[in-house]
Design a protein around this motif. Structure first.
Motif, mmCIF file in Angstrom:
data_model
loop_
_atom_site.group_PDB
_atom_site.id
_atom_site.type_symbol
_atom_site.label_atom_id
_atom_site.label_comp_id
_atom_site.label_asym_id
_atom_site.label_seq_id
_atom_site.Cartn_x
_atom_site.Cartn_y
_atom_site.Cartn_z
ATOM 1 N N ILE A 164 52.359 32.974 61.059
ATOM 2 C CA ILE A 164 52.403 33.419 59.520
ATOM 3 C C ILE A 164 51.089 32.734 59.000
ATOM 4 N N ARG A 165 50.277 33.550 58.162
ATOM 5 C CA ARG A 165 49.064 33.197 57.514
ATOM 6 C C ARG A 165 49.381 33.387 55.993
ATOM 7 N N VAL A 166 48.804 32.833 55.135
ATOM 8 C CA VAL A 166 48.753 33.079 53.745
ATOM 9 C C VAL A 166 47.493 33.531 53.396
ATOM 10 N N LEU A 167 47.535 34.649 52.451
ATOM 11 C CA LEU A 167 46.271 35.382 51.924
ATOM 12 C C LEU A 167 45.996 34.719 50.555
ATOM 13 N N ILE A 168 44.803 34.386 50.720
ATOM 14 C CA ILE A 168 44.263 33.751 49.270
ATOM 15 C C ILE A 168 43.316 34.886 48.736
ATOM 16 N N THR A 169 43.532 35.037 47.519
ATOM 17 C CA THR A 169 42.732 36.094 46.626
ATOM 18 C C THR A 169 42.377 35.373 45.306
ATOM 19 N N VAL A 170 41.296 35.893 44.652
ATOM 20 C CA VAL A 170 41.107 35.373 43.413
ATOM 21 C C VAL A 170 40.621 36.486 42.793
ATOM 22 N N GLY B 141 41.716 39.659 40.255
ATOM 23 C CA GLY B 141 42.683 40.758 40.426
ATOM 24 C C GLY B 141 43.492 40.915 39.228
ATOM 25 N N GLY B 142 44.790 41.466 39.279
ATOM 26 C CA GLY B 142 45.715 41.454 38.052
ATOM 27 C C GLY B 142 47.070 41.856 38.505
ATOM 28 N N PRO B 143 47.735 42.376 37.751
ATOM 29 C CA PRO B 143 49.155 42.679 38.031
ATOM 30 C C PRO B 143 49.456 43.667 38.965
ATOM 31 N N THR B 144 48.316 44.576 38.770
ATOM 32 C CA THR B 144 48.523 45.816 39.738
ATOM 33 C C THR B 144 47.332 46.156 40.741
ATOM 34 N N ARG B 145 46.473 44.756 40.863
ATOM 35 C CA ARG B 145 45.503 44.949 41.483
ATOM 36 C C ARG B 145 45.039 43.880 42.374
ATOM 37 N N LEU B 146 44.944 43.793 43.481
ATOM 38 C CA LEU B 146 44.650 42.731 44.710
ATOM 39 C C LEU B 146 43.275 42.248 44.084
ATOM 40 N N GLY B 147 43.278 41.051 44.199
ATOM 41 C CA GLY B 147 41.774 40.407 43.775
ATOM 42 C C GLY B 147 40.887 40.600 44.910
ATOM 43 N N GLN B 148 39.983 39.631 44.956
ATOM 44 C CA GLN B 148 38.849 39.835 46.104
ATOM 45 C C GLN B 148 39.570 38.850 47.185
ATOM 46 N N VAL B 149 39.490 38.823 48.526
ATOM 47 C CA VAL B 149 39.988 38.249 49.406
ATOM 48 C C VAL B 149 39.018 37.061 49.571
ATOM 49 N N VAL B 150 39.655 35.756 49.651
ATOM 50 C CA VAL B 150 38.946 34.473 49.936
ATOM 51 C C VAL B 150 39.182 34.184 51.469
ATOM 52 N N GLY B 151 40.458 34.260 52.057
ATOM 53 C CA GLY B 151 40.548 34.161 53.293
ATOM 54 C C GLY B 151 42.058 33.813 53.454
ATOM 55 N N THR B 152 42.440 33.309 54.371
ATOM 56 C CA THR B 152 43.911 32.896 54.897
ATOM 57 C C THR B 152 43.941 31.501 55.406
ATOM 58 N N ILE B 153 45.141 30.779 55.153
ATOM 59 C CA ILE B 153 45.262 29.775 55.617
ATOM 60 C C ILE B 153 47.013 29.568 56.115
ATOM 61 N N MET C 92 39.324 33.350 34.790
ATOM 62 C CA MET C 92 39.285 33.643 36.282
ATOM 63 C C MET C 92 37.792 34.403 36.686
ATOM 64 N N ALA C 93 37.658 35.332 35.823
ATOM 65 C CA ALA C 93 36.608 36.569 36.124
ATOM 66 C C ALA C 93 35.174 35.595 35.938
ATOM 67 N N GLU C 94 35.216 34.902 34.996
ATOM 68 C CA GLU C 94 33.949 33.862 34.847
ATOM 69 C C GLU C 94 33.766 32.949 35.992
#
Length: 86
Positions: free
Chosen positions: A5-11, A13-25, A49-51
């Motif tokens: 199992i890996r956890v996806l980290i994103t930054v 995005g929003g309630p209905t949009r996946l953010g940019q993928v940073v990586g997994t841990i 967060m956008a800034e």
């Protein structure tokens, strides 16, 4: 068969949009990853967060995550297969 199992980290995005993928841990490193990103965010002095993403860039956030989180892995082709190119 061993399931890893890996956890996806994103930054961003929003309630209905996946953010940019940073990586997994690995799940055991979730606290360290959260601390690393939140400390970088607090240090940035930005208002949202956008800034934050604009100021550091996803690559900068990845670098900090890789430095502080032992199991951090940048995204690879497998993530793009699951989530698409964008």
């Amino acid at each position: 068969m061993v399931l890893k199992i890996r956890v996806l980290i994103t930054v961003g995005g929003g309630p209905t949009r996946l953010g940019q993928v940073v990586g997994t841990i690995d799940p055991r490193d979730m606290e360290a990853a959260t601390e690393a990103i939140l400390e970088l965010y607090a240090k940035s002095g930005v208002k949202n967060m956008a800034e934050f993403v604009t100021k550091y860039g996803v690559d900068g956030i990845r670098e900090e995550s890789a430095r502080r989180v032992p199991s951090f892995m940048k995204p690879d082709q497998n993530i793009k297969i699951v989530f698409g190119p964008n």
